[in-house]
Design a protein around this motif. Structure first.
Motif, PDB file in Angstrom:
ATOM      1  N   GLU A   1       0.983  -1.569   0.023  1.00  0.00           N
ATOM      2  CA  GLU A   1       0.178   0.054   0.305  1.00  0.00           C
ATOM      3  C   GLU A   1       1.429   1.013   0.091  1.00  0.00           C
ATOM      4  OE1 GLU A   1      -2.869   0.809   0.033  1.00  0.00           O
ATOM      5  OE2 GLU A   1      -3.340  -1.518  -0.690  1.00  0.00           O
ATOM      6  N   TYR A   2       0.414   2.084  -0.994  1.00  0.00           N
ATOM      7  CA  TYR A   2       1.330   3.523  -1.644  1.00  0.00           C
ATOM      8  C   TYR A   2       0.595   4.657  -1.013  1.00  0.00           C
ATOM      9  CZ  TYR A   2       4.903   0.726  -3.117  1.00  0.00           C
ATOM     10  OH  TYR A   2       6.107  -0.341  -3.094  1.00  0.00           O
ATOM     11  N   SER A   3       0.768   5.566  -0.106  1.00  0.00           N
ATOM     12  CA  SER A   3      -0.162   6.901  -0.360  1.00  0.00           C
ATOM     13  C   SER A   3       0.558   7.768  -1.043  1.00  0.00           C
ATOM     14  CB  SER A   3       0.172   7.235   1.843  1.00  0.00           C
ATOM     15  OG  SER A   3      -0.837   8.193   1.596  1.00  0.00           O
ATOM     16  N   PHE A   4       0.063   8.527  -1.772  1.00  0.00           N
ATOM     17  CA  PHE A   4       1.111  10.153  -2.175  1.00  0.00           C
ATOM     18  C   PHE A   4      -0.266  11.002  -3.113  1.00  0.00           C
ATOM     19  CE2 PHE A   4       1.929   5.184  -4.896  1.00  0.00           C
ATOM     20  CZ  PHE A   4       3.842   5.665  -4.452  1.00  0.00           C
TER      21      PHE A   4
ATOM     22  N   VAL B   1      -4.152  10.304  -5.073  1.00  0.00           N
ATOM     23  CA  VAL B   1      -3.794   9.442  -5.839  1.00  0.00           C
ATOM     24  C   VAL B   1      -4.369   8.006  -4.895  1.00  0.00           C
ATOM     25  CG1 VAL B   1      -2.282   7.912  -7.160  1.00  0.00           C
ATOM     26  CG2 VAL B   1      -2.192  10.175  -6.880  1.00  0.00           C
ATOM     27  N   GLU B   2      -5.028   7.107  -5.564  1.00  0.00           N
ATOM     28  CA  GLU B   2      -5.642   5.791  -4.844  1.00  0.00           C
ATOM     29  C   GLU B   2      -5.324   5.046  -5.236  1.00  0.00           C
ATOM     30  OE1 GLU B   2     -10.151   5.849  -5.443  1.00  0.00           O
ATOM     31  OE2 GLU B   2     -10.163   7.658  -5.097  1.00  0.00           O
ATOM     32  N   ASN B   3      -5.018   3.442  -4.678  1.00  0.00           N
ATOM     33  CA  ASN B   3      -4.173   2.593  -4.928  1.00  0.00           C
ATOM     34  C   ASN B   3      -5.247   1.507  -5.546  1.00  0.00           C
ATOM     35  OD1 ASN B   3      -1.436   2.035  -3.232  1.00  0.00           O
ATOM     36  ND2 ASN B   3      -2.824   3.936  -2.785  1.00  0.00           N
TER      37      ASN B   3
ATOM     38  N   GLY C   1     -15.094   8.124  -8.091  1.00  0.00           N
ATOM     39  CA  GLY C   1     -15.514  10.122  -8.080  1.00  0.00           C
ATOM     40  C   GLY C   1     -14.314  11.047  -9.118  1.00  0.00           C
ATOM     41  N   PRO C   2     -14.737  12.236  -9.392  1.00  0.00           N
ATOM     42  CA  PRO C   2     -13.701  12.951 -10.214  1.00  0.00           C
ATOM     43  C   PRO C   2     -12.850  13.721  -9.715  1.00  0.00           C
ATOM     44  CG  PRO C   2     -15.287  14.458  -9.346  1.00  0.00           C
ATOM     45  CD  PRO C   2     -15.547  12.511  -8.793  1.00  0.00           C
ATOM     46  N   ALA C   3     -12.574  13.980  -8.084  1.00  0.00           N
ATOM     47  CA  ALA C   3     -11.527  14.605  -7.825  1.00  0.00           C
ATOM     48  C   ALA C   3     -10.270  13.554  -7.830  1.00  0.00           C
ATOM     49  CB  ALA C   3     -12.206  15.165  -6.483  1.00  0.00           C
ATOM     50  N   ASN C   4     -10.113  12.764  -7.464  1.00  0.00           N
ATOM     51  CA  ASN C   4      -8.432  11.730  -7.306  1.00  0.00           C
ATOM     52  C   ASN C   4      -8.185  10.961  -8.606  1.00  0.00           C
ATOM     53  OD1 ASN C   4      -8.970  12.231  -4.139  1.00  0.00           O
ATOM     54  ND2 ASN C   4      -9.665  10.153  -3.615  1.00  0.00           N
ATOM     55  N   ALA C   5      -7.079  10.904  -8.600  1.00  0.00           N
ATOM     56  CA  ALA C   5      -6.198   9.995  -9.185  1.00  0.00           C
ATOM     57  C   ALA C   5      -6.019   8.436  -8.729  1.00  0.00           C
ATOM     58  CB  ALA C   5      -4.732  10.580  -9.547  1.00  0.00           C
ATOM     59  N   ALA C   6      -5.675   8.245  -9.317  1.00  0.00           N
ATOM     60  CA  ALA C   6      -5.101   6.272  -8.925  1.00  0.00           C
ATOM     61  C   ALA C   6      -4.113   5.707 -10.074  1.00  0.00           C
ATOM     62  CB  ALA C   6      -6.695   5.365  -9.939  1.00  0.00           C
ATOM     63  N   TRP C   7      -3.442   5.569  -8.709  1.00  0.00           N
ATOM     64  CA  TRP C   7      -2.569   4.529  -8.960  1.00  0.00           C
ATOM     65  C   TRP C   7      -2.077   3.494  -9.455  1.00  0.00           C
ATOM     66  CZ3 TRP C   7       0.393   1.682  -5.494  1.00  0.00           C
ATOM     67  CH2 TRP C   7       2.011   0.731  -6.088  1.00  0.00           C
ATOM     68  N   TYR C   8      -2.086   2.365 -10.560  1.00  0.00           N
ATOM     69  CA  TYR C   8      -1.975   1.217 -10.925  1.00  0.00           C
ATOM     70  C   TYR C   8      -1.151   0.585 -10.226  1.00  0.00           C
ATOM     71  CZ  TYR C   8      -2.276  -2.646 -14.188  1.00  0.00           C
ATOM     72  OH  TYR C   8      -2.392  -4.573 -15.073  1.00  0.00           O
TER      73      TYR C   8
ATOM     74  N   SER D   1       7.318   1.640 -15.350  1.00  0.00           N
ATOM     75  CA  SER D   1       7.139   2.617 -15.565  1.00  0.00           C
ATOM     76  C   SER D   1       5.728   2.553 -14.972  1.00  0.00           C
ATOM     77  CB  SER D   1       6.080   1.876 -17.034  1.00  0.00           C
ATOM     78  OG  SER D   1       7.226   2.663 -17.866  1.00  0.00           O
ATOM     79  N   SER D   2       5.414   3.391 -13.893  1.00  0.00           N
ATOM     80  CA  SER D   2       4.839   3.844 -13.308  1.00  0.00           C
ATOM     81  C   SER D   2       3.503   4.114 -13.462  1.00  0.00           C
ATOM     82  CB  SER D   2       4.575   4.796 -12.091  1.00  0.00           C
ATOM     83  OG  SER D   2       3.362   5.275 -11.180  1.00  0.00           O
ATOM     84  N   VAL D   3       2.217   3.714 -13.781  1.00  0.00           N
ATOM     85  CA  VAL D   3       0.682   4.646 -14.505  1.00  0.00           C
ATOM     86  C   VAL D   3       0.037   4.763 -13.305  1.00  0.00           C
ATOM     87  CG1 VAL D   3      -1.096   3.975 -15.541  1.00  0.00           C
ATOM     88  CG2 VAL D   3       0.996   2.640 -16.370  1.00  0.00           C
ATOM     89  N   ILE D   4      -0.331   6.010 -13.524  1.00  0.00           N
ATOM     90  CA  ILE D   4      -2.053   7.132 -12.238  1.00  0.00           C
ATOM     91  C   ILE D   4      -3.033   7.669 -13.487  1.00  0.00           C
ATOM     92  CG2 ILE D   4      -2.705   9.099 -11.830  1.00  0.00           C
ATOM     93  CD1 ILE D   4       0.522   8.868 -10.002  1.00  0.00           C
ATOM     94  N   ASP D   5      -3.864   6.898 -13.360  1.00  0.00           N
ATOM     95  CA  ASP D   5      -5.052   7.233 -14.011  1.00  0.00           C
ATOM     96  C   ASP D   5      -6.032   8.721 -13.476  1.00  0.00           C
ATOM     97  OD1 ASP D   5      -6.816   5.676 -12.980  1.00  0.00           O
ATOM     98  OD2 ASP D   5      -6.717   4.304 -14.828  1.00  0.00           O
ATOM     99  N   GLY D   6      -7.141   8.877 -14.119  1.00  0.00           N
ATOM    100  CA  GLY D   6      -7.666   9.905 -13.733  1.00  0.00           C
ATOM    101  C   GLY D   6      -9.078   9.965 -14.572  1.00  0.00           C
ATOM    102  N   HIS D   7     -10.158  10.939 -13.907  1.00  0.00           N
ATOM    103  CA  HIS D   7     -11.329  11.224 -14.632  1.00  0.00           C
ATOM    104  C   HIS D   7     -11.099  12.425 -15.797  1.00  0.00           C
ATOM    105  CE1 HIS D   7     -13.802   8.115 -14.118  1.00  0.00           C
ATOM    106  NE2 HIS D   7     -13.625   7.928 -11.918  1.00  0.00           N
ATOM    107  N   SER D   8     -11.939  12.728 -16.668  1.00  0.00           N
ATOM    108  CA  SER D   8     -11.359  14.034 -17.284  1.00  0.00           C
ATOM    109  C   SER D   8     -13.034  13.626 -18.051  1.00  0.00           C
ATOM    110  CB  SER D   8     -11.064  14.026 -18.510  1.00  0.00           C
ATOM    111  OG  SER D   8     -11.107  13.159 -19.340  1.00  0.00           O
ATOM    112  N   GLY D   9     -13.685  15.387 -18.214  1.00  0.00           N
ATOM    113  CA  GLY D   9     -15.424  15.113 -18.520  1.00  0.00           C
ATOM    114  C   GLY D   9     -16.466  14.485 -18.097  1.00  0.00           C
ATOM    115  N   TRP D  10     -16.228  14.476 -16.980  1.00  0.00           N
ATOM    116  CA  TRP D  10     -17.504  14.887 -15.996  1.00  0.00           C
ATOM    117  C   TRP D  10     -19.058  14.952 -16.134  1.00  0.00           C
ATOM    118  CZ3 TRP D  10     -16.234  10.063 -12.812  1.00  0.00           C
ATOM    119  CH2 TRP D  10     -17.316   9.950 -11.300  1.00  0.00           C
TER     120      TRP D  10
END
Length: 204
Positions: A57-60, A73-75, A89-96, A107-116
């Motif tokens: 578990e990481y916290s970023f 950044v969620e896990n 939800g729209p506010a957080n990002a998420a680490w793979y 390669s670290s990957v972080i995703d997030g929403h757009s166009g909510w």
């Protein structure tokens, strides 16, 4: 013993078995959900290497000053159908979290929403504005900040082979940010493309 009768019975059994198998296969094929396989190929090819990190578990926090991002950044991992999970939800990002932690080699990957929906701001609404040389910062729970520099951006079909987004073999640390872009499909409830911003760890 009438061999012709026995042969006929076995023939019927075989035919019934074939028909039953065809029905089962058809049912499974049409009942499976359509999936966004953007992360699936990468996961299948790398899960044996990355499985040791899956339970960590990481916290970023992710900070991108140019586009006013300062997000938790969620896990997250994969959905049941093999697609990369996204924040609820729209506010957080998420680490793979089945992949490389930010700052480590790979390669670290972080995703997030757009166009909510309903015009609510989302974390990666302005990801497309990032250009080569822009800075991205990842801060861990100890306050240590790792800086990444944008190298390029690319757009992908959701079903494209994204192995190059999730893996690397150059012995360097990368951070790749993903969000949806393109046209919204109401039937599939998905956008037509994925935008990926590729960044490299800044050398000191």
């Amino acid at each position: 013993m009438n061999l012709s009768k026995i042969s006929s019975k076995w023939l019927v059994v075989i035919i019934v078995g074939i028909i039953f198998s065809a029905i089962v296969i058809s049912f499974l094929t049409f009942s499976l959900p359509v999936k966004d396989s953007f992360a699936e190929a990468s996961f299948v090819k790398t899960q044996s290497v990355l499985s040791a990190k899956a339970d960590l578990e990481y916290s970023f926090r992710l900070k991108i000053p140019k586009i006013n991002v300062d997000a938790t950044v969620e896990n997250l991992g994969l959905t049941f159908d093999g697609a990369m999970e996204v924040p609820k939800g729209p506010a957080n990002a998420a680490w793979y979290s089945l992949g490389t932690p930010p700052g480590d080699i790979g390669s670290s990957v972080i995703d997030g929403h757009s166009g909510w929906k309903n015009g609510i701001p989302a974390v990666f609404d302005n990801l497309y504005k990032l250009k080569k040389g822009d800075k991205i910062y990842v801060q861990d729970k100890k306050g240590i900040v790792t800086t990444f520099v944008v190298r390029e951006s690319r757009k992908y079909n959701p079903n494209a082979d994204a192995t190059g987004v999730f893996t690397s073999s150059d012995g360097k640390a990368h951070l790749n940010l993903i969000t949806c872009t393109g046209l919204w499909n109401k039937i599939w409830k998905s956008h037509s493309e994925r935008l990926v911003v590729f960044a490299d760890k800044e050398l000191k």
